[in-house]
Every structure is written in structure tokens, then in C-alpha cells.
Design a protein around this motif. Structure first.
Motif, PDB file in Angstrom:
ATOM      1  N   GLN A   5       3.654  18.653  -6.041  1.00  0.00           N
ATOM      2  CA  GLN A   5       3.557  18.163  -7.592  1.00  0.00           C
ATOM      3  C   GLN A   5       4.900  17.737  -7.662  1.00  0.00           C
ATOM      4  OE1 GLN A   5       3.301  21.413 -10.657  1.00  0.00           O
ATOM      5  NE2 GLN A   5       1.531  22.129  -9.842  1.00  0.00           N
ATOM      6  N   GLU A   6       5.624  17.452  -6.683  1.00  0.00           N
ATOM      7  CA  GLU A   6       7.553  16.608  -7.252  1.00  0.00           C
ATOM      8  C   GLU A   6       6.769  15.183  -5.724  1.00  0.00           C
ATOM      9  OE1 GLU A   6       9.123  18.162  -9.101  1.00  0.00           O
ATOM     10  OE2 GLU A   6       7.650  19.475  -9.161  1.00  0.00           O
ATOM     11  N   LEU A   7       5.275  15.340  -5.505  1.00  0.00           N
ATOM     12  CA  LEU A   7       4.859  14.330  -4.331  1.00  0.00           C
ATOM     13  C   LEU A   7       4.487  12.825  -5.198  1.00  0.00           C
ATOM     14  CD1 LEU A   7       3.642  16.116  -1.518  1.00  0.00           C
ATOM     15  CD2 LEU A   7       6.032  15.310  -1.591  1.00  0.00           C
ATOM     16  N   ASP A   8       4.674  12.050  -4.796  1.00  0.00           N
ATOM     17  CA  ASP A   8       4.634  10.774  -5.993  1.00  0.00           C
ATOM     18  C   ASP A   8       2.828  10.419  -4.880  1.00  0.00           C
ATOM     19  OD1 ASP A   8       6.616  10.308  -6.909  1.00  0.00           O
ATOM     20  OD2 ASP A   8       7.639   8.929  -5.399  1.00  0.00           O
ATOM     21  N   VAL A   9       2.709  11.097  -4.032  1.00  0.00           N
ATOM     22  CA  VAL A   9       1.442  10.187  -3.798  1.00  0.00           C
ATOM     23  C   VAL A   9       0.596  11.200  -2.358  1.00  0.00           C
ATOM     24  CG1 VAL A   9       0.124   8.655  -2.167  1.00  0.00           C
ATOM     25  CG2 VAL A   9       1.798   8.094  -3.436  1.00  0.00           C
ATOM     26  N   THR A  10      -0.175  12.398  -3.126  1.00  0.00           N
ATOM     27  CA  THR A  10      -1.228  12.965  -2.405  1.00  0.00           C
ATOM     28  C   THR A  10      -0.794  13.206  -1.197  1.00  0.00           C
ATOM     29  OG1 THR A  10      -1.763  13.841  -4.522  1.00  0.00           O
ATOM     30  CG2 THR A  10      -3.184  14.998  -2.604  1.00  0.00           C
ATOM     31  N   SER A  20       5.658  12.229   1.192  1.00  0.00           N
ATOM     32  CA  SER A  20       4.556  12.149   0.283  1.00  0.00           C
ATOM     33  C   SER A  20       4.051  10.861   1.113  1.00  0.00           C
ATOM     34  CB  SER A  20       5.213  11.091  -0.879  1.00  0.00           C
ATOM     35  OG  SER A  20       5.111  10.868  -2.429  1.00  0.00           O
TER      36      SER A  20
END
Length: 465
Positions: A114-119, A167
């Protein structure tokens, strides 16, 4: 490491303590489980014991009374030709059986994403031939493009040994039929099916079972994109099952035998040119003829699949082409060893079955062919279309005489050993010719692995140059 989730405080049995088994035990412990380990090899048990793992003979009756799950290494039969005794005991006790691939997919995604910009994404590659090259090529192209990418599974690192993704990270997995057949979880974002030819039939009770094991990656996983080689009827069937219609671009069809048309998404290679079509229009192309790391139609098929996978991640055709150009190939897979006095030396020791050897024979001309070994079920009649390129065959292996007798219309010399075969081929090779190791047979009559066989070929070539 990817800590295994869902077994906190539980006892989980691990059968087979090679690379994947030990890796699974470590990842289970990191996730809070208590691994209970066993291997028939005392040295393997000692290695696990030295790392603090509990060693217990789980082949005895009652061993699964307090076990939550059994994790099995790929080389251990779980169904055909008959289940390993330990697997049979687990199944009788109602204990779920899984492997490290299943553990990976159940544990890879975490709340920290949830903290990553890109899954992060997973690209999983299976098929009979070319899956190693396809996986390595995808990894190479993404790496050259600056993407955070890791290569694992049947190639590179163990799946549970990789680092938690950052990310935008990509994990490229090569998966064998042994791995896809047993894994309880299979959820890649992109799934790739290269091709199908008979192999490992004893482990899958025939070709239908073998295909079913490959198909699980798509049917069980429900990938967002399915890249499928359609040059065999099984691939055509699989593409049809995954697609909702001709224009469904979630399925990307791949071919090296014909131009693909229609309103959907396709990538094909003909006469040395790779082409991408979407909605009936060309969207990209690459001239493959001068890319030395990817010779022959079989490598062009690998390139088509890798191209499609990279395009699903948004890479431009020119970026992919640049990555292709710098790809050096994999050891023992159409590997260029040397060029001397106009003679080219190619190591394709991984060509352990008729289909892969045929592709190697079709990729080169004027061949001094080193072949033979432990012959696989079905014989070698399927090699006939490629024999027109063979000037002479130099046959190795314990069954060399029988192998040579089946090479109708080709001059064949029984050499038995690699040293004799290389010496004779090099003595007779002339300018413009190719000395090619493509055995069309397993290595186990003389070598521990196809890698050892390829290394012996390289050694014999280099000491004579």
C-alpha cells in the motif's frame, strides 16, 4: 527473502532439501512457521541440521499427526508414475501438499504494498522449449531499460530467495511442469506459454497430463495478460479458452510459422523479421537477422514472447530492440563458443529432446553435428526435416551405434565420447561450416547434467583451437 505467510506457529513438513527445499524451509521459518525437514540423503539432512532445522523421518506412519502442510521439491513425484511414499502418507492424512511456487504466490503480496507508488508485477513463463531463454531475455530487456527486475524459479534464484519488491518491481519466473502441476497458488500478472512438445511424460501420465500441468498457470491463475504460442494445437486451444473473442487483447498470440491476422493482438516472426499487430495494424517491428544472441526460428519464437511480455509493461519497440541487440544468449542454448578459420562452434547441449534439436538443426547450415546420449521415448524420426543441413553426424553416448543407425540418409560416425567427436568434427570441418552440439537426447548415460555435457564440449573445443 520472501517470508511465507499463513503458517505462523504451525509445523510444516519439507520433503527434499536441495536448493528449493532449503529455501522453502528458511522462508517458512522467517514467516513464523516451524519447518520439519527430511531428505533421503544424509548429507542434505546434515546441511539442514547445521542451520538449526528440525530433522524428522516423515516417511513413518503417524508422522503427519501435527503437520499443517507438506512442501515438496520439484524432482519428487506426487502423483505419477506413483506418489512418493511421504506424499502418499500426507494425502492419506488429509494434509495439503504444495511446493515453493505455491508458497511464493500466497506470500508475495503484502500489506506493505500500500506504500508503493507502482504495484509490483510477476511474469511467469512456461512451455516445453525456450522458457529459459524467454525468461532471461525478458529480464535482460527490462534491466537494460532501467526497470527493477529479478529472475527466479527454474532459472536464477529460488523464488523465495528473491528480495521483497520495490515500487514498480518486476519478477520474472521460469516455471517447469513439475512446478506448475503442484503449486496450490498460481497468480501471475502476465503468463507466457512458449510451445508444447512431448517431455516428462512419465511424470504426467502422457501428453494430456503434461499439457494440463502447463495449462494450470493460465486456468488457475487468471493472468491479466496471456501470451500464447499458437504453432501447436494445444496453444491454439489454450488461446481460445483464455479469450472472449477475436478482438480480446488480453490474449497475445505468438507464431513463427505464419503471419497472424485479425482484430486482436499478435506478435509473429517471418523471414527474420518480428512484427507486432494490434487491431489489424502494425504497431512495431524488429529485424532479427543480425542479432547474434538469438539465432534461428526457435529463438525468434522466444523473442516474440519476450517482446510481447515487455510490451504489456509499456516498453517501446525501440527499447526492446536495443535490449535484444545486447543479449548474449544463455549457456548451453545455441551458445556461440568460438569462430576460428571460418568454422563456427555452437553449444546447444540443452537440446535434450527431438523438438529442440530440430530447431537447432534448422537454425544453422553446413552442420558437423555432435549428437546422441540417453534416447528419450518416441525415437528420433522427428529430426528428419533438419537433416538436410547436416554434412555428417558424430554420435556420442552408450547407445551411439543404435542412435547412428536411425539417422537415415546422413553419414554418421560412432564416436562414443565427446573427445573423439570433437576431434573428428574439427579435423573435417571447413570454412563456412558449423560444429554443433545438439544431442537430441538426455545426458545421464555419460554426464550428471546437460550443463556438464556442454562444459565438456567447450573444453574439448577450446583445447584444440
Amino acid at each position: 527473502m520472501i517470508p511465507v505467510l499463513g503458517f505462523e506457529g504451525e509445523r510444516v513438513a519439507v520433503l527434499g532439501l536441495g536448493r528449493s527445499g532449503l529455501s522453502a524451509a528458511r522462508a517458512l521459518r522467517a514467516g513464523g512457521a516451524h519447518p520439519v525437514c527430511w531428505d533421503d540423503n544424509p548429507a542434505a539432512r546434515e546441511r539442514a541440521h547445521s542451520e538449526g532445522f528440525e530433522i524428522k523421518d516423515i516417511s513413518r506412519d503417524g508422522a503427519f499427526a501435527d503437520i499443517a502442510s507438506l512442501i515438496v521439491s520439484p524432482g519428487i513425484p506426487h502423483l505419477y508414475p506413483e506418489p512418493n511414499k511421504v506424499v502418499a502418507l500426507a494425502l492419506e492424512a488429509g494434509v495439503p501438499v504444495d511446493n515453493d511456487i505455491g508458497l511464493f504466490f500466497r506470500s508475495f503480496a503484502t500489506s506493505e504494498w500500500q506504500e508503493l507508488d507502482v504495484t509490483p508485477k510477476v511474469i511467469a513463463v512456461t512451455g516445453s522449449n525456450g522458457k529459459s531463454t524467454t525468461s532471461a531475455l525478458i529480464h535482460h530487456v527490462l534491466s537494460e531499460a532501467g526497470k527493477p527486475v529479478q529472475l527466479a524459479g527454474n532459472i536464477g534464484r529460488g523464488v523465495l530467495d528473491i528480495d521483497p519488491p520495490e515500487s514498480g518491481g518486476v519478477v520474472v519466473l521460469e516455471l517447469s511442469s513439475y512446478q506448475t502441476d503442484l503449486a496450490r497458488a498460481l497468480t501471475p500478472d502476465v503468463a507466457v506459454f512458449t510451445n508444447l512438445s512431448p517431455d516428462h511424460l512419465d511424470r504426467h501420465a502422457g501428453l494430456g497430463g503434461y499439457f494440463a500441468a502447463k495449462r494450470r498457470l493460465f486456468a488457475e491463475g487468471g493472468p491479466d495478460r496471456a501470451i500464447i504460442g499458437v504453432d501447436e494445437k494445444e496453444g491454439q486451444f489454450l488461446a481460445g479458452q483464455m479469450s472472449e473473442g477475436a478482438s480480446d487483447d488480453r490474449v497475445i498470440r505468438v507464431s513463427v510459422e505464419r503471419k497472424l491476422s485479425g482484430p486482436g493482438w499478435s506478435v509473429f516472426a517471418r523471414k527474420g523479421f518480428l512484427s507486432e499487430y494490434r487491431k489489424g495494424r502494425q504497431a512495431g517491428s524488429i529485424d532479427m537477422r543480425n542479432i547474434k544472441g538469438l539465432p534461428g526460428s526457435h529463438n525468434h519464437q522466444n523473442a516474440c514472447a519476450a517482446y510481447a511480455a515487455c510490451r504489456t509493461l509499456g516498453l517501446a519497440p525501440k527499447v526492446i530492440e536495443k535490449g535484444f541487440a545486447s543479449f548474449g544468449g544463455l549457456p548451453h542454448r545455441s551458445q556461440l563458443i568460438a569462430e576460428a578459420n571460418g568454422v563456427t562452434f555452437i553449444n546447444d547441449s540443452k537440446a535434450t529432446n527431438v523438438d529442440s534439436a530440430l530447431k537447432a538443426l534448422e537454425a544453422f547450415r553446413k552442420i558437423r553435428w555432435i549428437c546422441g546420449g540417453l534416447e528419450k521415448e518416441g525415437g528420433i524420426a522427428g529430426l528428419k526435416p533438419g537433416l538436410q543441413h547436416v554434412l555428417k553426424a558424430y554420435v556420442i553416448g552408450r547407445e551411439a551405434a543404435n542412435f547412428a543407425m536411425q539417422l537415415h540418409g546422413v553419414e554418421a560416425q560412432v564416436c562414443t565420447t565427446m573427445a573423439n567427436a570433437v576431434a573428428q568434427a574439427m579435423a573435417e570441418a571447413g570454412e563456412g561450416e558449423c560444429v554443433l552440439l545438439a544431442p537430441a537426447a538426455a545426458s545421464f548415460d555419460q554426464y550428471d547434467s546437460f550443463e556438464k555435457r556442454g562444459e565438456d564440449f567447450i573444453r574439448e573445443v577450446e583445447k584444440r583451437l
